[in-house]
Design a protein around this motif. Structure first.
Motif, PDB file in Angstrom:
ATOM      1  N   ASP A 242      30.524  19.030  25.172  1.00  0.00           N
ATOM      2  CA  ASP A 242      30.989  18.309  26.351  1.00  0.00           C
ATOM      3  C   ASP A 242      29.838  17.989  27.286  1.00  0.00           C
ATOM      4  OD1 ASP A 242      33.807  18.721  25.639  1.00  0.00           O
ATOM      5  OD2 ASP A 242      33.410  20.814  26.138  1.00  0.00           O
ATOM      6  N   THR A 243      29.881  16.828  27.909  1.00  0.00           N
ATOM      7  CA  THR A 243      28.904  16.461  28.924  1.00  0.00           C
ATOM      8  C   THR A 243      29.150  17.308  30.170  1.00  0.00           C
ATOM      9  OG1 THR A 243      28.736  14.202  28.103  1.00  0.00           O
ATOM     10  CG2 THR A 243      28.071  14.583  30.385  1.00  0.00           C
ATOM     11  N   THR A 244      28.089  17.894  30.733  1.00  0.00           N
ATOM     12  CA  THR A 244      28.236  18.781  31.886  1.00  0.00           C
ATOM     13  C   THR A 244      27.167  18.509  32.939  1.00  0.00           C
ATOM     14  OG1 THR A 244      26.836  20.499  30.905  1.00  0.00           O
ATOM     15  CG2 THR A 244      29.219  20.644  30.497  1.00  0.00           C
ATOM     16  N   ILE A 245      27.485  18.890  34.158  1.00  0.00           N
ATOM     17  CA  ILE A 245      26.521  18.896  35.257  1.00  0.00           C
ATOM     18  C   ILE A 245      26.490  20.321  35.786  1.00  0.00           C
ATOM     19  CG2 ILE A 245      25.954  18.048  37.563  1.00  0.00           C
ATOM     20  CD1 ILE A 245      27.520  15.502  36.894  1.00  0.00           C
ATOM     21  N   THR A 246      25.351  20.977  35.707  1.00  0.00           N
ATOM     22  CA  THR A 246      25.244  22.349  36.192  1.00  0.00           C
ATOM     23  C   THR A 246      24.343  22.399  37.426  1.00  0.00           C
ATOM     24  OG1 THR A 246      23.429  22.795  34.635  1.00  0.00           O
ATOM     25  CG2 THR A 246      25.641  23.417  33.945  1.00  0.00           C
ATOM     26  N   TYR A 247      24.656  23.340  38.286  1.00  0.00           N
ATOM     27  CA  TYR A 247      23.863  23.540  39.508  1.00  0.00           C
ATOM     28  C   TYR A 247      23.880  25.032  39.828  1.00  0.00           C
ATOM     29  CZ  TYR A 247      28.436  23.943  41.728  1.00  0.00           C
ATOM     30  OH  TYR A 247      29.701  24.353  42.054  1.00  0.00           O
ATOM     31  N   ARG A 248      22.977  25.478  40.680  1.00  0.00           N
ATOM     32  CA  ARG A 248      22.869  26.905  40.968  1.00  0.00           C
ATOM     33  C   ARG A 248      23.464  27.285  42.321  1.00  0.00           C
ATOM     34  NH1 ARG A 248      19.936  31.238  39.103  1.00  0.00           N
ATOM     35  NH2 ARG A 248      19.540  32.887  40.627  1.00  0.00           N
ATOM     36  N   ASP A 249      23.111  26.539  43.350  1.00  0.00           N
ATOM     37  CA  ASP A 249      23.511  26.908  44.708  1.00  0.00           C
ATOM     38  C   ASP A 249      24.816  26.241  45.107  1.00  0.00           C
ATOM     39  OD1 ASP A 249      21.129  28.381  45.012  1.00  0.00           O
ATOM     40  OD2 ASP A 249      20.039  26.540  45.531  1.00  0.00           O
ATOM     41  N   LYS A 250      25.691  27.026  45.772  1.00  0.00           N
ATOM     42  CA  LYS A 250      26.987  26.493  46.178  1.00  0.00           C
ATOM     43  C   LYS A 250      26.838  25.232  47.026  1.00  0.00           C
ATOM     44  CE  LYS A 250      29.534  30.877  46.118  1.00  0.00           C
ATOM     45  NZ  LYS A 250      30.401  30.492  45.001  1.00  0.00           N
ATOM     46  N   GLY A 251      25.763  25.156  47.778  1.00  0.00           N
ATOM     47  CA  GLY A 251      25.550  23.993  48.633  1.00  0.00           C
ATOM     48  C   GLY A 251      25.350  22.705  47.854  1.00  0.00           C
ATOM     49  N   GLN A 252      25.098  22.817  46.526  1.00  0.00           N
ATOM     50  CA  GLN A 252      24.878  21.625  45.708  1.00  0.00           C
ATOM     51  C   GLN A 252      26.170  21.090  45.085  1.00  0.00           C
ATOM     52  OE1 GLN A 252      21.752  23.355  43.057  1.00  0.00           O
ATOM     53  NE2 GLN A 252      20.552  21.568  43.725  1.00  0.00           N
ATOM     54  N   ARG A 253      27.282  21.791  45.275  1.00  0.00           N
ATOM     55  CA  ARG A 253      28.518  21.365  44.608  1.00  0.00           C
ATOM     56  C   ARG A 253      28.946  19.953  45.033  1.00  0.00           C
ATOM     57  NH1 ARG A 253      32.486  22.761  41.413  1.00  0.00           N
ATOM     58  NH2 ARG A 253      34.619  22.022  41.813  1.00  0.00           N
TER      59      ARG A 253
END
Length: 564
Positions: free
Chosen positions: A476-487
């Motif tokens: 599946d195509t995904t977008i991952t991020y680490r910090d909640k502020g980036q959601r």
């Protein structure tokens, strides 16, 4: 070799197999091993059961010095692992280290994967938790006198075994639920190129029944086949044979099962497991447990699908029994169980010690019975009815739920509806790394996917987006991020590309924002639209025939042709 057969879907019929045709209806299952704890303990416990045409579990309980039973958490851990086909032991004083090494030596080990392993383990969630996937296999090998006696078909003694029982066990990242998917043994799939670790023979990629994958170098090829079919990263495998099923069933003292009529699995052509049982609920063990797990001729419409349901009932019943602590207080029984289990299993090289199996049991023990769901992969017959194939839409929806770590029972806690955060970074300054995730072992990679999508982002105003030239494999195509502020930024990016919200994931291991273009987006610059049914899926489709772990009233329906 000839295709294993099943008879039609209540209205269709296919050819009948010969009485001596390979498979769990006529033949044996394969012998491997299982577990205790770490040096310094005398493990007189532990074992789990997997079975014939399905997998059944067995388990053990810990003991401290002096042989007295341990209470509380330790015993719970050991009781549980019935389901995983692995059980774990802890023990007292004396020759603890010797016994630990003895049980380790009982275990048979094999490489985890025999094919190009492009899939990577899913990133941990925001809490550092990762889901766990274990492939449970039942082999029909006639590799010993006992296996031949139990499985018949002596002329197949030198034939390579088939993986006639295959179940994928998925444990959620937070260990709150477990889902188990069975697959019919003659499902036609693409078996990837595999290399036998002992002979170094290379088996070319082919299309065949999934049970034949075991003949392409061992269980590591079956694991690779499952990964290609489902897009799910499989952490481990465990495999058992006929003799192992019988030994472990004896060690745990039997499992209650139910039939709605008298049943005798036998006919004039020699078809059947030999199971003979009167109407009602009865405990089965030893050879009778094996017969239950192998029975196809006798239940409902005489198909592998009915047999899978019987195996699910058996496993659920065993889990409930072991959670109650049944048969786990006697040190002698526990030692027998440890011996039977460790001799009965073949495990991958990541589960090569009793200590690792014990730790695995600790994870599994946390799952409540009411959150265990067992299903059969949604399937249909091919146009000529000669084999089974995944049912379009439903099968992929089921696999997709597990890839997204969503419980098949539909009871995952729904997050409170809160407004999605808005973007906090201007599009032109948002740093996004785009990576090509289409490196499928079977289909091969699609070159240039990262560049195509990066150019699309630039056209949408994301001028700071760059690419990573390394290929990876992802369904599946995904977008991952680490910090909640980036959601908020990640959600805005997904919306711009037409990706669903489920594609946006917070990961504790992410170093920045990353867009991986998966095998669900192998061409074009616009993300392909999904059907409304796929978008709405939050539990297993009806065609998966789900069974809950606490359903103690389940009873197999007997085919009227096989009653007495």
């Amino acid at each position: 070799m000839r295709q294993s057969s099943v008879r039609g879907d209540r209205s269709r019929r296919r050819r009948e197999p010969d009485a001596q045709e390979p498979g769990w209806d006529d033949g044996p299952y394969q012998d491997q091993g299982l577990p205790p704890d770490a040096p310094g303990w005398t493990p007189p416990a532990g074992g789990a059961v997997s079975s014939g045409d399905g997998d059944a579990p067995a388990d053990g309980a810990g003991h401290r010095k002096g042989g007295r039973p341990r209470g509380g958490k330790g015993r719970k851990v050991l009781r549980w692992t019935a389901l995983t086909v692995a059980v774990l032991t802890v023990g007292g004083a004396g020759a603890g280290y010797w016994y630990y090494e003895h049980l380790n030596a009982n275990l048979r080990k094999a490489p985890r994967s025999l094919s190009g392993d492009g899939l990577k383990k899913p990133d941990p969630n925001a809490f550092g938790q990762s889901p766990l996937n274990i492939l449970l296999l039942g082999s029909d090998g006639r590799n010993s006198k006992k296996n031949i006696e139990l499985g018949g078909a002596r002329q197949d003694a030198d034939r390579k075994p088939l993986a006639d029982v295959q179940m994928l066990l998925h444990v959620s990242a937070d260990r709150s639920n477990m889902s188990v998917i069975s697959i019919p043994r003659d499902t036609r799939v693409t078996i990837p190129e595999c290399t036998d670790p002992k002979t170094h023979k290379v088996y070319p990629q082919t299309s065949a029944a999934i049970n034949e994958s075991l003949q392409h170098g061992g269980p590591g090829c079956t694991l690779a086949t499952w990964q290609e079919l489902t897009g799910i990263y499989v952490d481990h495998f465990m495999m058992v044979d006929f003799a192992g099923v019988v030994d472990m069933a004896d060690a745990i003292g039997g499992v209650p099962v139910c039939v709605d009529k008298n049943v005798y699995s036998h006919d004039s052509k020699g078809h059947g497991s030999g199971l003979r049982m009167e109407k009602g609920t009865h405990p089965v063990k030893g050879v009778q447990a094996l017969q239950w797990l192998r029975t196809r001729y006798g239940f409902e419409d005489n198909t592998d699908i009915g047999r899978a349901k019987a195996q699910h009932m058996y496993m659920n019943s065993m889990v409930r029994q072991l959670k109650k602590g049944t048969k786990l207080s006697n040190p002698g029984q526990l030692r027998d169980l440890a011996e039977a289990a460790t001799k009965a299993l073949t495990v991958d090289d990541g589960l090569d010690t009793v200590k690792k199996l014990y730790d695995l049991g600790g994870d599994l023990s946390r799952v409540p019975t009411k959150r265990i769901t067992m299903v059969t992969m949604p399937w249909q017959y091919s146009a000529d009815e000669s084999y089974v194939m995944p049912k379009p839409g439903d099968a992929e929806a089921t696999f997709g739920l597990l890839r997204n770590d969503t419980a098949l029972d539909g009871k995952d806690k729904k997050k409170k509806a809160t407004p999605d955060p808005g973007p906090s970074t201007p599009k032109g300054r948002l740093k996004v790394v785009v990576q090509n995730g289409t490196n499928s072992t079977v289909n091969g990679p699609v070159s240039g996917r990262a560049s195509v999508v990066q150019q699309r982002l630039s056209g949408l105003g994301y001028s700071a987006a760059g690419t990573d030239t390394a290929l990876t494999t992802q369904a599946d195509t995904t977008i991952t991020y680490r910090d909640k502020g980036q959601r908020g930024d990640a959600l805005a990016l997904a919306k711009a590309l037409g990706l669903p919200k489920s594609a946006v994931r917070e990961s504790s291991s992410a170093t920045g924002m990353r867009l991986v273009v998966g095998n669900d987006w192998r061409d074009g610059s616009a993300y392909p639209k999904k059907s409304g049914e796929e978008k709405a899926a939050d539990k297993a489709p009806d065609s998966a025939d789900a069974l809950n772990g606490e359903d103690s009233k389940a009873c197999m329906k007997v085919n009227p042709q096989y009653t007495f």
